[in-house]
Design an enzyme around this catalytic site. Structure first.
Site, PDB file in Angstrom:
ATOM      1  N   SER A 122      -9.248 114.587 -15.694  1.00 19.81           N
ATOM      2  CA  SER A 122      -9.474 115.244 -14.462  1.00 19.81           C
ATOM      3  C   SER A 122      -9.924 114.228 -13.818  1.00 19.81           C
ATOM      4  CB  SER A 122     -10.612 116.115 -14.436  1.00 19.81           C
ATOM      5  OG  SER A 122     -10.475 116.863 -13.718  1.00 19.81           O
ATOM      6  N   TYR A 135     -19.625 118.440 -15.060  1.00 22.32           N
ATOM      7  CA  TYR A 135     -18.038 118.163 -15.723  1.00 22.32           C
ATOM      8  C   TYR A 135     -17.692 117.038 -15.659  1.00 22.32           C
ATOM      9  CZ  TYR A 135     -13.086 119.916 -14.963  1.00 22.32           C
ATOM     10  OH  TYR A 135     -12.083 119.312 -15.188  1.00 22.32           O
TER      11      TYR A 135
HETATM   12  N1  LIG Z   1      -6.915 123.402 -12.814  1.00 18.16           N
HETATM   13  C1  LIG Z   1      -7.625 122.667 -12.515  1.00 18.16           C
HETATM   14  O1  LIG Z   1      -8.067 122.036 -11.416  1.00 18.16           O
HETATM   15  C2  LIG Z   1      -7.733 121.508 -13.208  1.00 18.16           C
HETATM   16  C3  LIG Z   1      -7.505 120.012 -12.471  1.00 18.16           C
HETATM   17  C4  LIG Z   1      -7.807 118.935 -13.393  1.00 18.16           C
HETATM   18  C5  LIG Z   1      -8.024 119.159 -14.920  1.00 18.16           C
HETATM   19  N2  LIG Z   1      -8.632 119.965 -15.080  1.00 18.16           N
HETATM   20  C6  LIG Z   1      -8.818 120.735 -16.785  1.00 18.16           C
HETATM   21  O2  LIG Z   1      -7.807 121.377 -17.530  1.00 18.16           O
HETATM   22  C7  LIG Z   1      -7.755 122.487 -18.748  1.00 18.16           C
HETATM   23  C8  LIG Z   1      -7.091 123.689 -18.555  1.00 18.16           C
HETATM   24  O3  LIG Z   1      -7.930 124.491 -17.488  1.00 18.16           O
HETATM   25  P1  LIG Z   1      -7.083 125.766 -16.477  1.00 18.16           P
HETATM   26  O4  LIG Z   1      -7.063 125.094 -15.523  1.00 18.16           O
HETATM   27  O5  LIG Z   1      -6.652 125.741 -17.499  1.00 18.16           O
HETATM   28  O6  LIG Z   1      -8.578 126.274 -16.474  1.00 18.16           O
HETATM   29  P2  LIG Z   1      -8.408 127.952 -17.206  1.00 18.16           P
HETATM   30  O7  LIG Z   1      -7.254 128.574 -16.794  1.00 18.16           O
HETATM   31  O8  LIG Z   1     -10.222 128.253 -17.156  1.00 18.16           O
HETATM   32  O9  LIG Z   1      -8.213 127.734 -18.636  1.00 18.16           O
HETATM   33  C9  LIG Z   1      -9.215 127.350 -19.752  1.00 18.16           C
HETATM   34  C10 LIG Z   1      -9.117 127.097 -21.280  1.00 18.16           C
HETATM   35  O10 LIG Z   1     -10.518 126.885 -21.800  1.00 18.16           O
HETATM   36  C11 LIG Z   1     -10.671 127.649 -22.947  1.00 18.16           C
HETATM   37  N3  LIG Z   1     -12.244 127.564 -22.778  1.00 18.16           N
HETATM   38  C12 LIG Z   1     -12.787 127.591 -22.401  1.00 18.16           C
HETATM   39  N4  LIG Z   1     -14.020 127.755 -23.116  1.00 18.16           N
HETATM   40  C13 LIG Z   1     -13.881 127.865 -24.335  1.00 18.16           C
HETATM   41  C14 LIG Z   1     -14.130 127.743 -26.119  1.00 18.16           C
HETATM   42  N5  LIG Z   1     -15.664 127.497 -26.026  1.00 18.16           N
HETATM   43  N6  LIG Z   1     -13.582 127.558 -26.623  1.00 18.16           N
HETATM   44  C15 LIG Z   1     -12.604 127.244 -26.611  1.00 18.16           C
HETATM   45  N7  LIG Z   1     -11.824 127.414 -25.502  1.00 18.16           N
HETATM   46  C16 LIG Z   1     -12.508 128.151 -24.152  1.00 18.16           C
HETATM   47  C17 LIG Z   1     -10.603 129.196 -21.951  1.00 18.16           C
HETATM   48  O11 LIG Z   1     -10.756 130.270 -22.601  1.00 18.16           O
HETATM   49  P3  LIG Z   1     -10.686 131.481 -22.729  1.00 18.16           P
HETATM   50  O12 LIG Z   1      -9.290 132.279 -22.387  1.00 18.16           O
HETATM   51  O13 LIG Z   1     -11.302 131.722 -24.184  1.00 18.16           O
HETATM   52  O14 LIG Z   1     -11.777 131.505 -21.542  1.00 18.16           O
HETATM   53  C18 LIG Z   1      -9.282 129.095 -21.717  1.00 18.16           C
HETATM   54  O15 LIG Z   1      -8.023 128.847 -22.588  1.00 18.16           O
HETATM   55  C19 LIG Z   1      -9.321 121.452 -18.725  1.00 18.16           C
HETATM   56  O16 LIG Z   1      -9.660 120.877 -19.362  1.00 18.16           O
HETATM   57  C20 LIG Z   1     -10.019 121.104 -16.942  1.00 18.16           C
HETATM   58  O17 LIG Z   1     -11.184 120.987 -17.023  1.00 18.16           O
HETATM   59  C21 LIG Z   1      -7.796 121.923 -14.632  1.00 18.16           C
END
Ligand SMILES: NC(=O)c1ccc[n+]([C@@H]2O[C@H](COP(=O)([O-])OP(=O)(O)OC[C@H]3O[C@@H](n4cnc5c(N)ncnc54)[C@H](OP(=O)(O)O)[C@@H]3O)[C@@H](O)[C@H]2O)c1
Length: 222
Positions: A122, A135
């Protein structure tokens, strides 16, 4: 593919489904099975990154892995003064320790395939950490992990890439905006499919290249 049920993870899985046999890893087995059923060749790996001992219990026997993509993650807003130790532990458990454990378990199979590891990090790891220290610290530590892995595994033929997206229109960003007390405006954020496109490009890069880091910001909108 870890975090396959997430906003970015699901798009990455869909973007890679025509080229690879996929292992979709995540907590919700029902959701994973439903998703796998829509893809041409996908299997499920029930995995809770925060429950470290379970990671090796459920570990699928894989002898050769071309690509490991880490897309799972959790977010929490909060000043240092008000962030409970349990929050620090959860964020580091999922965003760092779980990533390290899964990667370690898969390293022999990655080496066998001279494979690639793609870590969705991120821009929080690159910018000011105030009000999101847990975070940002977990993502900064993930960056250090990626750098170490990259250096250590070069002689084994494993290539490591970190992708640093800005805001992406996913359920996590809805949570972020709610915590920030602002409106969720998906049109101002990256499309998760664009992040998946970046992962695909990294994997399609010529064999003599090694993309180590990629920063993707949303287009500026007034
Ligand atoms: N969205 C943004 O703006 C953004 C920006 C920069 C970077 N990111 C990074 O991109 C990545 C994906 O984010 P996203 O936006 O796609 O988030 P998201 O839609 O909230 O998805 C998060 C994923 O992580 C999984 N997860 C959470 N806790 C877990 C655990 N204990 N064990 C296994 N899986 C777990 C969730 O599974 P469940 O379905 O079981 O909850 C889900 O599949 C993350 O690393 C985030 O930090 C996101």
């Amino acid at each position: 593919m870890v975090g396959a049920t997430g906003g970015i993870g699901a798009e990455v899985a869909a973007a890679l489904a025509d080229r690879y046999t996929l292992w979709l890893a995540g907590r919700d087995e029902t959701e994973l099975k439903e998703f796998a059923g829509k893809l041409p060749d996908a299997h499920c790996w029930q995995l809770d990154l925060a429950a470290d001992p379970d990671i090796s219990d459920n570990f699928p026997e894989l002898f050769s892995v071309d690509v490991l993509v880490h897309c799972a993650g959790v977010f929490q807003l909060g000043d240092v003064a008000e962030t409970d130790p349990a929050v620090w532990r959860e964020l580091f458990a999922v965003n760092l320790f779980g990533v390290a454990s899964v990667t370690r378990l898969l390293l022999p199979a990655l080496r066998a395939a001279r494979g690639r590891v793609v870590l969705v990090n991120s821009t929080a790891a690159l910018g000011p950490p105030a009000h999101r220290a847990a975070y940002a610290a977990s993502k900064t530590a993930l960056r250090v992990f990626a750098e170490a892995l990259h250096r250590e595994e070069l002689p084994n033929g494993v290539r490591v890439t970190s992708i640093y997206p800005g805001r992406v229109a996913t359920p996590m960003q809805q949570t972020v905006r709610r915590m920030e007390g602002g409106r969720y405006e998906p049109e101002r954020y990256l499309d998760p499919a664009s992040v998946a496109g970046a992962v695909r490009s990294v994997l399609a890069a010529p064999p003599d290249t090694h993309l180590t880091e990629l920063v993707i910001e949303p287009e500026w909108r007034p």
